[in-house]
Scaffold this active site. Structure first.
Site, PDB file in Angstrom:
ATOM      1  NE  ARG A  11      -4.463  -0.077   2.225  1.00 28.40           N
ATOM      2  CZ  ARG A  11      -5.361  -1.052   2.411  1.00 28.40           C
ATOM      3  NH1 ARG A  11      -4.964  -2.280   2.606  1.00 28.40           N
ATOM      4  NH2 ARG A  11      -6.642  -0.771   2.398  1.00 28.40           N
TER       5      ARG A  11
ATOM      6  NE  ARG B  44     -15.933  -2.815   2.772  1.00 27.34           N
ATOM      7  CZ  ARG B  44     -14.676  -2.607   2.367  1.00 27.34           C
ATOM      8  NH1 ARG B  44     -14.093  -3.448   1.536  1.00 27.34           N
ATOM      9  NH2 ARG B  44     -14.031  -1.541   2.784  1.00 27.34           N
TER      10      ARG B  44
HETATM   11  P1  ADP Z   1     -11.844  -4.002  -1.285  1.00 26.83           P
HETATM   12  O1  ADP Z   1     -11.355  -5.356  -0.873  1.00 26.83           O
HETATM   13  O2  ADP Z   1     -11.150  -3.468  -2.499  1.00 26.83           O
HETATM   14  O3  ADP Z   1     -11.841  -3.012  -0.165  1.00 26.83           O
HETATM   15  P2  ADP Z   1     -14.464  -5.301  -1.477  1.00 26.83           P
HETATM   16  O4  ADP Z   1     -14.133  -6.517  -2.273  1.00 26.83           O
HETATM   17  O5  ADP Z   1     -14.716  -5.490  -0.022  1.00 26.83           O
HETATM   18  O6  ADP Z   1     -13.362  -4.137  -1.736  1.00 26.83           O
HETATM   19  O7  ADP Z   1     -15.744  -4.603  -2.167  1.00 26.83           O
HETATM   20  C1  ADP Z   1     -16.277  -3.385  -1.660  1.00 26.83           C
HETATM   21  C2  ADP Z   1     -17.806  -3.423  -1.697  1.00 26.83           C
HETATM   22  O8  ADP Z   1     -18.255  -3.400  -3.044  1.00 26.83           O
HETATM   23  C3  ADP Z   1     -18.396  -4.668  -1.061  1.00 26.83           C
HETATM   24  O9  ADP Z   1     -19.598  -4.314  -0.414  1.00 26.83           O
HETATM   25  C4  ADP Z   1     -18.655  -5.588  -2.259  1.00 26.83           C
HETATM   26  O10 ADP Z   1     -19.737  -6.494  -1.985  1.00 26.83           O
HETATM   27  C5  ADP Z   1     -19.018  -4.584  -3.348  1.00 26.83           C
HETATM   28  N1  ADP Z   1     -18.573  -4.992  -4.691  1.00 26.83           N
HETATM   29  C6  ADP Z   1     -17.438  -5.664  -5.024  1.00 26.83           C
HETATM   30  N2  ADP Z   1     -17.348  -5.835  -6.364  1.00 26.83           N
HETATM   31  C7  ADP Z   1     -18.447  -5.239  -6.894  1.00 26.83           C
HETATM   32  C8  ADP Z   1     -18.939  -5.040  -8.245  1.00 26.83           C
HETATM   33  N3  ADP Z   1     -18.262  -5.483  -9.322  1.00 26.83           N
HETATM   34  N4  ADP Z   1     -20.092  -4.352  -8.406  1.00 26.83           N
HETATM   35  C9  ADP Z   1     -20.770  -3.881  -7.346  1.00 26.83           C
HETATM   36  N5  ADP Z   1     -20.380  -4.025  -6.059  1.00 26.83           N
HETATM   37  C10 ADP Z   1     -19.232  -4.684  -5.833  1.00 26.83           C
HETATM   38  P1  AMP Z   2      -8.524  -3.317   4.063  1.00 28.21           P
HETATM   39  O1  AMP Z   2      -9.251  -4.453   4.700  1.00 28.21           O
HETATM   40  O2  AMP Z   2      -7.534  -3.775   3.030  1.00 28.21           O
HETATM   41  O3  AMP Z   2      -9.436  -2.237   3.572  1.00 28.21           O
HETATM   42  O4  AMP Z   2      -7.617  -2.662   5.224  1.00 28.21           O
HETATM   43  C1  AMP Z   2      -8.209  -2.079   6.353  1.00 28.21           C
HETATM   44  C2  AMP Z   2      -7.183  -1.221   7.080  1.00 28.21           C
HETATM   45  O5  AMP Z   2      -6.087  -2.034   7.544  1.00 28.21           O
HETATM   46  C3  AMP Z   2      -6.527  -0.106   6.260  1.00 28.21           C
HETATM   47  O6  AMP Z   2      -7.300   1.071   6.169  1.00 28.21           O
HETATM   48  C4  AMP Z   2      -5.221   0.108   7.045  1.00 28.21           C
HETATM   49  O7  AMP Z   2      -5.450   0.840   8.234  1.00 28.21           O
HETATM   50  C5  AMP Z   2      -4.863  -1.323   7.462  1.00 28.21           C
HETATM   51  N1  AMP Z   2      -4.001  -1.978   6.444  1.00 28.21           N
HETATM   52  C6  AMP Z   2      -4.313  -3.074   5.699  1.00 28.21           C
HETATM   53  N2  AMP Z   2      -3.306  -3.380   4.892  1.00 28.21           N
HETATM   54  C7  AMP Z   2      -2.334  -2.450   5.104  1.00 28.21           C
HETATM   55  C8  AMP Z   2      -1.041  -2.220   4.551  1.00 28.21           C
HETATM   56  N3  AMP Z   2      -0.532  -2.995   3.579  1.00 28.21           N
HETATM   57  N4  AMP Z   2      -0.338  -1.169   5.020  1.00 28.21           N
HETATM   58  C9  AMP Z   2      -0.815  -0.376   5.982  1.00 28.21           C
HETATM   59  N5  AMP Z   2      -2.022  -0.524   6.540  1.00 28.21           N
HETATM   60  C10 AMP Z   2      -2.781  -1.561   6.101  1.00 28.21           C
END
Ligand code: ADP
Ligand code: AMP
Length: 213
Positions: A88, A127
């Protein structure tokens, strides 16, 4: 098959990474999931990470890099792995490159899931996450079969603290400042591909398979 998922928080990295990991039988390594599990278990790492996460800030590189470098050298990663939420920052990417160089390896693909900020805000508000198994849903786009309950493990699904509106904008700012530069980093490494993450989940998955398949 060593893959990095890039993209803003809420772009769909976890949603896609889980499916790719299942398809290719490789581990899905989500640093966010690792920190949330540590917070749930009350470990020292969890206590250190919690304040940063709740504020929408990144956990310091020194708490993240060793953890991932150790994880990818475990036996189950021998045929590949998929990184979700790591790296990140540029120093994290450099630590990963160095660790792999040291064992004569390199990442194969960095896939950037592109979603504009307005849709990101909508997705994070909708989400819902399962604290039992890490599955994610969206109340409108990808709802669970039974409201409030995880399809996979039956646990309650919740709005993550860091998905509350007051934190989401800060997470997006942090993404643009600290994580987006990785797109150029992996473009320079020659392994970057981009997919349109605003498409339905299955179409995004098909595009990714078209790249790595
Ligand atoms: P990230 O891991 O990048 O933070 P997530 O996979 O958790 O994102 O997805 C973020 C939100 O968007 C979740 O609520 C998920 O269910 C929804 N989501 C993921 N892919 C899609 C898509 N292609 N279209 C609509 N909603 C989606
Ligand atoms: P995520 O589930 O990937 O959205 O991560 C949730 C939170 O965890 C982020 O907003 C950061 O606070 C922390 N985090 C996850 N991965 C990293 C990373 N590679 N470096 C720093 N913080 C992280």
């Amino acid at each position: 098959m060593k893959i990095i998922m890039l993209g803003a928080p809420g772009a769909g990295k976890g949603t896609q990474a889980k499916q790719i990991a299942d398809k290719f039988s490789i581990p899905h390594i989500s640093t966010g999931d690792i920190f949330r599990a540590n917070i749930k278990e009350g470990t020292e790492l969890g206590k250190k990470a919690k304040g940063y996460m709740d504020a929408g800030e990144l956990v310091p590189d020194e708490l993240v890099c060793d953890l991932v470098v150790d994880r990818i050298q475990k036996e189950d990663c021998a045929n590949g792995f998929i990184l979700d939420g790591f790296p990140r920052t540029i120093p994290q990417a450099e630590a990963l490159t160095e660790a792999l160089n040291a064992i004569g390896q390199k990442m194969d693909y960095a896939i950037d899931i592109e979603v504009d900020d307005a849709q990101i805000v909508e997705r994070m508000g909708g989400r819902r996450a399962c604290l039992g198994c890490g599955a994610t849903y969206h109340i409108i786009n990808i709802p669970p079969k039974k409201e409030g309950i995880c399809d996979r493990c039956g646990s309650e699904i919740i709005l993550r603290d860091d998905d509350k509106p007051e934190t989401v904008q800060n997470r997006l700012n942090v993404y643009h400042e600290q994580t987006q530069p990785l797109i150029d980093y992996y473009k320079n490494e020659g392994i970057l591909s981009s997919v349109d993450g605003t498409q339905p989940m299955d179409k995004v998955f098909a595009d990714i398979i078209g790249i790595v398949g």
